[in-house]
Design a protein around this motif. Sequence first.
Motif, mmCIF file in Angstrom:
data_model
loop_
_atom_site.group_PDB
_atom_site.id
_atom_site.type_symbol
_atom_site.label_atom_id
_atom_site.label_comp_id
_atom_site.label_asym_id
_atom_site.label_seq_id
_atom_site.Cartn_x
_atom_site.Cartn_y
_atom_site.Cartn_z
ATOM 1 N N GLY A 209 0.791 -1.232 0.000
ATOM 2 C CA GLY A 209 0.000 0.000 0.000
ATOM 3 C C GLY A 209 0.818 1.273 0.000
ATOM 4 N N THR A 210 2.057 1.237 -0.521
ATOM 5 C CA THR A 210 2.806 2.494 -0.661
ATOM 6 C C THR A 210 2.189 3.276 -1.820
ATOM 7 O OG1 THR A 210 4.364 1.396 -2.137
ATOM 8 C CG2 THR A 210 5.003 1.559 0.155
ATOM 9 N N ARG A 211 2.429 4.596 -1.817
ATOM 10 C CA ARG A 211 1.795 5.376 -2.884
ATOM 11 C C ARG A 211 2.652 5.443 -4.136
ATOM 12 N NH1 ARG A 211 1.643 11.627 -0.808
ATOM 13 N NH2 ARG A 211 3.855 12.088 -0.938
ATOM 14 N N GLY A 212 3.877 4.931 -4.025
ATOM 15 C CA GLY A 212 4.768 4.956 -5.176
ATOM 16 C C GLY A 212 5.408 3.602 -5.366
ATOM 17 N N PRO A 213 6.418 3.529 -6.208
ATOM 18 C CA PRO A 213 7.046 2.246 -6.509
ATOM 19 C C PRO A 213 7.790 1.627 -5.330
ATOM 20 C CG PRO A 213 8.094 4.045 -7.727
ATOM 21 C CD PRO A 213 6.985 4.656 -6.951
ATOM 22 N N VAL A 214 7.964 0.320 -5.427
ATOM 23 C CA VAL A 214 8.820 -0.408 -4.492
ATOM 24 C C VAL A 214 9.985 -0.940 -5.323
ATOM 25 C CG1 VAL A 214 8.979 -2.386 -2.915
ATOM 26 C CG2 VAL A 214 6.839 -1.062 -3.058
ATOM 27 N N VAL A 215 11.202 -0.711 -4.855
ATOM 28 C CA VAL A 215 12.395 -1.213 -5.552
ATOM 29 C C VAL A 215 13.046 -2.239 -4.629
ATOM 30 C CG1 VAL A 215 14.577 -0.612 -6.646
ATOM 31 C CG2 VAL A 215 12.674 1.022 -6.688
ATOM 32 N N VAL A 216 12.964 -3.499 -5.023
ATOM 33 C CA VAL A 216 13.473 -4.586 -4.181
ATOM 34 C C VAL A 216 14.896 -4.897 -4.616
ATOM 35 C CG1 VAL A 216 13.008 -6.897 -3.276
ATOM 36 C CG2 VAL A 216 11.120 -5.534 -4.242
ATOM 37 N N THR A 217 15.864 -4.729 -3.711
ATOM 38 C CA THR A 217 17.251 -5.047 -4.088
ATOM 39 C C THR A 217 17.484 -6.545 -3.890
ATOM 40 O OG1 THR A 217 18.200 -4.578 -1.912
ATOM 41 C CG2 THR A 217 18.038 -2.731 -3.453
ATOM 42 N N LEU A 218 18.176 -7.132 -4.858
ATOM 43 C CA LEU A 218 18.334 -8.588 -4.905
ATOM 44 C C LEU A 218 19.806 -8.985 -4.916
ATOM 45 C CD1 LEU A 218 15.654 -9.193 -7.723
ATOM 46 C CD2 LEU A 218 15.297 -9.384 -5.258
ATOM 47 N N GLY A 219 20.663 -8.161 -4.313
ATOM 48 C CA GLY A 219 22.089 -8.475 -4.276
ATOM 49 C C GLY A 219 22.640 -8.655 -5.684
ATOM 50 N N GLY A 220 23.389 -9.726 -5.892
ATOM 51 C CA GLY A 220 23.985 -9.997 -7.201
ATOM 52 C C GLY A 220 22.969 -10.325 -8.280
ATOM 53 N N ASP A 221 21.690 -10.483 -7.907
ATOM 54 C CA ASP A 221 20.641 -10.721 -8.911
ATOM 55 C C ASP A 221 20.017 -9.424 -9.417
ATOM 56 O OD1 ASP A 221 20.982 -13.478 -8.768
ATOM 57 O OD2 ASP A 221 19.550 -13.666 -7.102
ATOM 58 N N GLY A 222 20.467 -8.273 -8.888
ATOM 59 C CA GLY A 222 19.969 -7.008 -9.409
ATOM 60 C C GLY A 222 18.907 -6.381 -8.524
ATOM 61 N N ALA A 223 17.925 -5.757 -9.156
ATOM 62 C CA ALA A 223 16.863 -5.072 -8.414
ATOM 63 C C ALA A 223 15.557 -5.208 -9.191
ATOM 64 C CB ALA A 223 17.219 -3.597 -8.221
ATOM 65 N N LEU A 224 14.460 -5.336 -8.451
ATOM 66 C CA LEU A 224 13.136 -5.471 -9.067
ATOM 67 C C LEU A 224 12.340 -4.203 -8.778
ATOM 68 C CD1 LEU A 224 11.047 -7.372 -10.457
ATOM 69 C CD2 LEU A 224 10.332 -8.041 -8.139
ATOM 70 N N VAL A 225 11.946 -3.513 -9.836
ATOM 71 C CA VAL A 225 11.143 -2.297 -9.694
ATOM 72 C C VAL A 225 9.677 -2.684 -9.862
ATOM 73 C CG1 VAL A 225 10.691 0.005 -10.616
ATOM 74 C CG2 VAL A 225 13.016 -0.933 -10.693
ATOM 75 N N VAL A 226 8.859 -2.341 -8.876
ATOM 76 C CA VAL A 226 7.448 -2.746 -8.911
ATOM 77 C C VAL A 226 6.558 -1.513 -8.784
ATOM 78 C CG1 VAL A 226 5.671 -4.194 -7.849
ATOM 79 C CG2 VAL A 226 8.075 -4.914 -7.753
ATOM 80 N N THR A 227 5.694 -1.303 -9.762
ATOM 81 C CA THR A 227 4.659 -0.268 -9.643
ATOM 82 C C THR A 227 3.311 -0.993 -9.624
ATOM 83 O OG1 THR A 227 4.360 0.007 -12.018
ATOM 84 C CG2 THR A 227 6.085 1.332 -10.994
ATOM 85 N N THR A 228 2.235 -0.245 -9.534
ATOM 86 C CA THR A 228 0.922 -0.903 -9.422
ATOM 87 C C THR A 228 0.641 -1.804 -10.616
ATOM 88 O OG1 THR A 228 0.037 1.180 -10.204
ATOM 89 C CG2 THR A 228 -0.360 0.637 -7.884
ATOM 90 N N ASP A 229 1.098 -1.396 -11.809
ATOM 91 C CA ASP A 229 0.716 -2.200 -12.968
ATOM 92 C C ASP A 229 1.884 -2.741 -13.793
ATOM 93 O OD1 ASP A 229 1.493 0.254 -13.761
ATOM 94 O OD2 ASP A 229 -0.257 0.704 -14.998
ATOM 95 N N ARG A 230 3.142 -2.475 -13.327
ATOM 96 C CA ARG A 230 4.278 -2.979 -14.095
ATOM 97 C C ARG A 230 5.383 -3.471 -13.166
ATOM 98 N NH1 ARG A 230 6.539 0.803 -18.685
ATOM 99 N NH2 ARG A 230 7.706 -1.111 -19.043
#
Length: 299
Positions: A209-230
């Motif tokens: 329920g954040t109002r903006g994106p969530v950026v999940v850091t994955l160490g050596g696997d990179g980072a996952l950017v998550v918005t409501t629809d992408r």
Amino acid sequence: MTDIVVVGSLNVDVVVPLHELPAPGQTVLGAADHRRTGGGKGANQAVAAARLGRRVAIVGAVGIDADGDWLLGLIAAEGVTTEAVLRAPRPTGQAIVLVTADGDSTIAVSSGANMWLAPEHLAPLRDLLGSARAVLLQQEVDAAVVAEAVRLAEGLVVLNPAPARPVDPATLARVDVLVPNRGELAALAGAPTPDVGVDGLAAMARSLGTRGPVVVTLGGDGALVVTTDRQWLVPAEQVDAVDATGAGDTFCAALADALLDGAAIDEAARWASRAAAVTVTRAGAMAAAPRRAEVPTVA
Ligand code: ATP
């Protein structure tokens, strides 16, 4: 005007190299000398942002002791404004870091002055927090301080919820960009395990329920950017990893830096990923943060 106000911890890190980590009750003699460095996620992220050329102030607390003097001198020399760091009737925070040559580590943190900081200490800092273009926070200070700083912020709010700890819903709802690692995301989402694929992580991120994106850091696997629809996976840069400590701190600082330049979230995550990768190629945390010119501009 200050670009980024960091609200967070300041520690002295004592790093002790050992051949093996001690078991409970055991004493292990180290062969090499220990190192004393500046640390704490707040101080690390403030220095990382300053090295990228941002005008940075830090809000926090250190003790009325020699460690506090030393730490403030260290980060002031990096260009971080320290006037809003209070001197507490508690010792400066300390982290004792036991490390082996294989990179295994055990860390004990004494929060000291960091946990003395209370929401009422922020009242005189209302103008600083309200006028900052971005406020960048972590969770090595009291949760009530994080909540109050977020309430006073009027610019971009970036929260790195580390270490994992519950965040109250009003704070989460005001956060513009949340930057957890896998474990912190799972803890926040109340998920039993972080070991799920990117779709599972994205679902957890959307449940917050954040109002903006969530950026999940994955160490050596990179980072996952998550918005409501992408969602986008930003691959990690291919580098010769020396020490990943502080990669998350550089990532958060660089993400805020790029967002202040008007970058879209995926572009900001790519910049943060390139900056964090430089940190990974060097020993140490705060000391390993790159200057702007050291971050490759093209992926
Ligand atoms: P820390 O608390 O030590 O700062 P963290 O768990 O918050 O770490 P990580 O997910 O480990 O953060 O790393 C943050 C970012 O750093 C990653 O998203 C990635 O972009 C970069 N990174 C980390 N490890 C590597 C690596 N081995 N190679 C390249 N990039 C890396």
